[in-house]
Design an enzyme around this catalytic site. Structure first.
Site, PDB file in Angstrom:
ATOM      1  CG  ASP A 478       2.629 -25.484  38.144  1.00  0.00           C
ATOM      2  OD1 ASP A 478       2.388 -25.527  39.364  1.00  0.00           O
ATOM      3  OD2 ASP A 478       2.110 -24.643  37.377  1.00  0.00           O
ATOM      4  CG  ASP A 548      -0.150 -18.762  40.904  1.00  0.00           C
ATOM      5  OD1 ASP A 548       1.013 -18.841  40.487  1.00  0.00           O
ATOM      6  OD2 ASP A 548      -1.002 -19.649  40.717  1.00  0.00           O
TER       7      ASP A 548
HETATM    8  C1  DGJ Z   1       0.319 -22.336  38.377  1.00  0.00           C
HETATM    9  C2  DGJ Z   1       1.592 -21.584  38.555  1.00  0.00           C
HETATM   10  O1  DGJ Z   1       1.707 -21.135  39.860  1.00  0.00           O
HETATM   11  C3  DGJ Z   1       1.654 -20.447  37.555  1.00  0.00           C
HETATM   12  O2  DGJ Z   1       2.816 -19.703  37.741  1.00  0.00           O
HETATM   13  C4  DGJ Z   1       1.579 -21.007  36.152  1.00  0.00           C
HETATM   14  O3  DGJ Z   1       2.724 -21.737  35.867  1.00  0.00           O
HETATM   15  C5  DGJ Z   1       0.337 -21.837  35.995  1.00  0.00           C
HETATM   16  N1  DGJ Z   1       0.223 -22.821  37.024  1.00  0.00           N
HETATM   17  C6  DGJ Z   1       0.321 -22.506  34.650  1.00  0.00           C
HETATM   18  O4  DGJ Z   1      -0.728 -23.352  34.508  1.00  0.00           O
END
Ligand code: DGJ
Length: 733
Positions: A478, A548
């Site tokens: 990430d 997301d």
């Molecule tokens: C952003 C990601 O897009 C989410 O899926 C998740 O992993 C969060 N970060 C966790 O902090």
């Protein structure tokens, strides 16, 4: 294969199945000119196109008006300062302050295969399926060598372009712009198409008429960004999914970029793509080399569909690598939307047990397992397990998950540091920041200075330790904030313009190293949802977290925009909780499953809170994924109807390469009582093969299905979906 040089005419000919590209060398000066790109033609001698309607100028240097010439001539790699007033690809600054450069042909090479781009992600090919042209140009007064590279691939209407710049002189040269590709074309009254967005709403298609002056997109976020994807296309004003010409560019890079079209007063059109010149300045000492990232050019004379197929096939065959290149990806359960930071072993195992019983193959532990991270304000950089939450560490959890018959994966955010972390307290200079200013936080975190070797070593040691501490088969990498206040403590003041690019090279080096040491790892890149969904990342991870926004109806648009360029097999797509955590919409479990089926299938919700009926649906969803997943992963994707356009329903299909099976995903977003039932027209079938529709049981020829169409099934209610499969009949062809 695909590339030759016409010695007599001094024209390079690049041919792909449906496109031709012609590059000339002017007799008098040796300028490298762009002659033609478009539908395939047998001719090499297209020199008359150079002047495009205006009077043939007198020979450069022997006329009273050289500017008339240089400001119009279509060039392959325009430089700045000598009278071409359009956007340059190369801009320099010498020690004496000169900012001018001009390139002349010196020599060229044509070879089979494709050389690697040092330190950068790029398409690859073998000597059998790809060939490369390198045109070496020189600026004799600067002693700067510029090598323009073009590769073509068997069976694909794509050209990969990049540029290598070598300082062969004795003086220092600063590159203030070094773009990767340029297309100088006549104005065809085109539309411009880009993929615009924001967090949780990535890659919305944005089409508008091209007009005078400069127009384009870019990113200065230090990542390719939610806001604009590094993709740009020029298309006929009348072009559709299936008809018309499209010229597309996609940047194999994950940092700052510029993609710009410019229509000059003479109606010359210039399209450029490369690293964004803002914030970029690279010093080339004597004998040093700068390699630009690669730009992919795709030409289609069969509308957007043709373009999409070329990108998908190119990326699946010549960009995505590793153990999972040609393998089905495991269905997964991710705990992020199930628990956020609030979990312990017991809670995770209760989810994992339900998942295992239902047949889900991989358990992914998301953010919050390390340091003292119970929210997003702390601990990035301290990659040691929080034993209060997970006694026995990753090893114990991984063992328990494996005992359930599942694989185990984890979330990492290696590029970041929290000010509240042991790493930051020990090494505040490891973060990118100007020490004379207050740190600029986003999500309470700072970006590690991966342009520095010592920082990369430290980060890599942590990654290696984590991945060696337990059986870990998957990593979600990430990256949750853009770069700002960018300054490296390790570079001198006159080299700070290199930090953004050096940072990207650092990220690529870390991912390469990790995949070399752990070759069986399945990597999924992610950046605050889909902020870094680009071909650069695809070189390292066969799948990328799309957004997301996990709500099925919003996802229709997000996945449509993403799939315009990127293979369905690259889109992470999860069935999430209801009401949706992103927009509170309530949709049926079945529809959520159907929308996720089109990508890398997974779940992201607390399975222990589902109803028995919903739990009962999971094995069927997984069976559909196992039965049809390969067709979505390897087949041809067709957009049959778009909810973004019609506001009512969405239909896409994937057809196996052998044309034996077509899987159609239909989502009725809003039910309409008064109007006639829409008919959709499948594509990509074999006209004479007989196909049986699993939905209605009817049997028709491919031609029958494609030209007479399928009336969409009537369903009462909003947000409902159906899977329709056309299966070729055995022995009935
Ligand atoms: C952003 C990601 O897009 C989410 O899926 C998740 O992993 C969060 N970060 C966790 O902090």
């Amino acid at each position: 294969m695909g590339i030759c040089f016409d010695e007599k005419e001094k024209i390079f000919c690049l041919d792909t199945p449906h496109s031709s590209y012609r590059i000339g060398i002017t007799d008098e000066e040796g300028f490298i000119t762009h002659l033609y790109y478009g539908r395939r033609v047998p001719d090499s001698n297209v020199k008359q196109l150079l002047w495009r309607g205006f009077e043939h100028p007198a020979v450069y240097g022997k006329t009273g008006d050289q500017l008339q010439y240089v400001t119009r001539i279509p060039l392959e790699y325009p430089t700045g300062g000598l009278g071409d007033f359009r956007m340059p690809c190369l801009a320099i600054e010498t020690e004496s302050g000169s900012r001018t450069s001009q390139l002349y042909y010196r020599t060229h090479r044509i070879c089979s295969g494709k050389p690697k781009l040092c330190g950068l992600p790029a398409t690859f090919g073998t000597e059998q399926d790809c060939s490369t042209l390198e045109i070496e140009c020189v600026d004799t007064s600067l002693q700067l060598t510029v090598i323009l590279s073009y590769s073509v691939f068997e069976g694909l209407d794509a050209i990969a372009r990049s540029v290598r710049i070598e300082n062969n002189g004795t003086q220092r040269i600063r590159l203030t712009s070094a773009l990767s590709a340029c297309l100088d074309m006549p104005n065809k009254n085109s539309d411009l198409l880009t993929l615009h967005g924001s967090w949780a709403y990535e890659r919305m298609q944005c089409r508008r008429p091209l007009t005078w002056g400069k127009q384009g997109i870019g990113s200065r976020y230090g990542v390719s960004s939610h806001e604009e994807n590094p993709f740009i296309a020029l298309m006929d004003h009348t072009a559709t999914q299936t008809q018309g010409e499209v010229y597309a560019m996609n940047f194999v890079y994950s940092g700052n970029f510029l993609a710009e079209a410019e229509m000059s007063q003479q109606e010359q059109l210039r399209l450029v793509m490369g690293i964004h010149p803002d914030g970029f300045c690279w010093t080339l000492d004597s004998c040093e080399v700068f390699q630009t990232p690669e730009t992919i050019l795709v030409y289609s004379c069969s509308g957007l569909s043709g373009m999409t197929h070329t990108f998908h096939d190119l990326y699946r065959k010549h960009l995505i690598r590793g153990a999972f290149k040609d393998r089905p990806r495991p269905s997964l359960i991710n705990n992020w939307e199930a628990t956020y930071f609030d979990f312990d072993t017991e809670k995770l195992l209760s989810i994992a047990k339900t998942a295992a019983k239902s047949g889900i193959e991989l358990f992914v532990l998301d953010d919050g397992w390390f340091g003292k991270r119970d929210d997003d304000t702390t601990s990035l950089g301290d990659w040691t397990v929080n034993e209060t939450k997970l006694p026995g560490g990753l090893k114990r959890l991984s063992d328990e998950i494996h005992a359930l018959g599942m694989k185990f994966g984890i979330w990492l955010e290696p590029e970041m540091v929290s000010p509240d972390s042991d790493l930051y307290r020990a090494h505040p200079d490891y973060a990118l920041q100007n020490p004379e200013r207050e740190p600029i936080l986003s999500r309470t975190q700072l970006v590690l200075d991966l342009s520095r070797k010592d920082v990369r070593e430290c980060v890599y040691a942590m990654i290696h330790a984590v991945l060696s501490s337990a059986k870990i088969e998957y990593v979600k990498w990430d990256m949750n904030r853009p770069l700002a206040n960018v300054q490296s403590a390790a570079l001198p003041s006159d080299r700070q313009g290199e930090v953004y690019h050096r940072y990207m090279l650092g990220v690529y080096e870390l991912q390469e190293r990790m995949l070399t040491d752990f070759p069986d790892l399945l990597l999924e890149n992610c950046s605050s949802g889909g902020r870094r969904f680009d071909p650069g990342m695809l070189y390292y991870s066969p799948q990328i977290w799309t957004s997301d926004n996990t709500e099925a109806i919003d996802r229709l648009k997000i996945q449509e925009g993403t799939a315009l360029v990127y293979p369905l097999s690259s889109m992470g797509a999860h069935v999430a909780a209801c009401p949706s955590h992103t927009n509170s919409r309530v949709t049926p479990f079945a529809t959520r499953g159907l929308v996720s089926l089109c990508g890398c299938f997974g779940y992201e919700l607390d399975l222990t809170k589902l109803t028995d009926a919903e739990i009962g649906e999971i094995p069927g969803q997984l069976e559909a994924y196992h039965t049809y997943g390969d067709i979505f992963r390897t087949g041809d994707y067709y957009r049959l109807a778009s909810f973004s356009e019609n506001g009512e329903y969405d239909v896409l299909s994937a057809v196996s390469k052998n044309k034996r099976t077509a899987v159609i995903v239909y989502v009725q977003v809003l039910s309409q009582q008064k109007r006639a039932v829409p008919v959709i027209y499948p594509q990509g079938l074999d006209e004479t093969t007989m196909y049986r529709c699993t939905e209605s049981g009817e049997i028709l020829s491919g031609a029958g299905w494609m030209y007479a169409g399928i009336p969409l099934p009537v369903m009462k209610g909003d947000y409902l979906g159906k899977l329709i499969v056309l299966e070729a009949m055995e022995d009935q062809k």
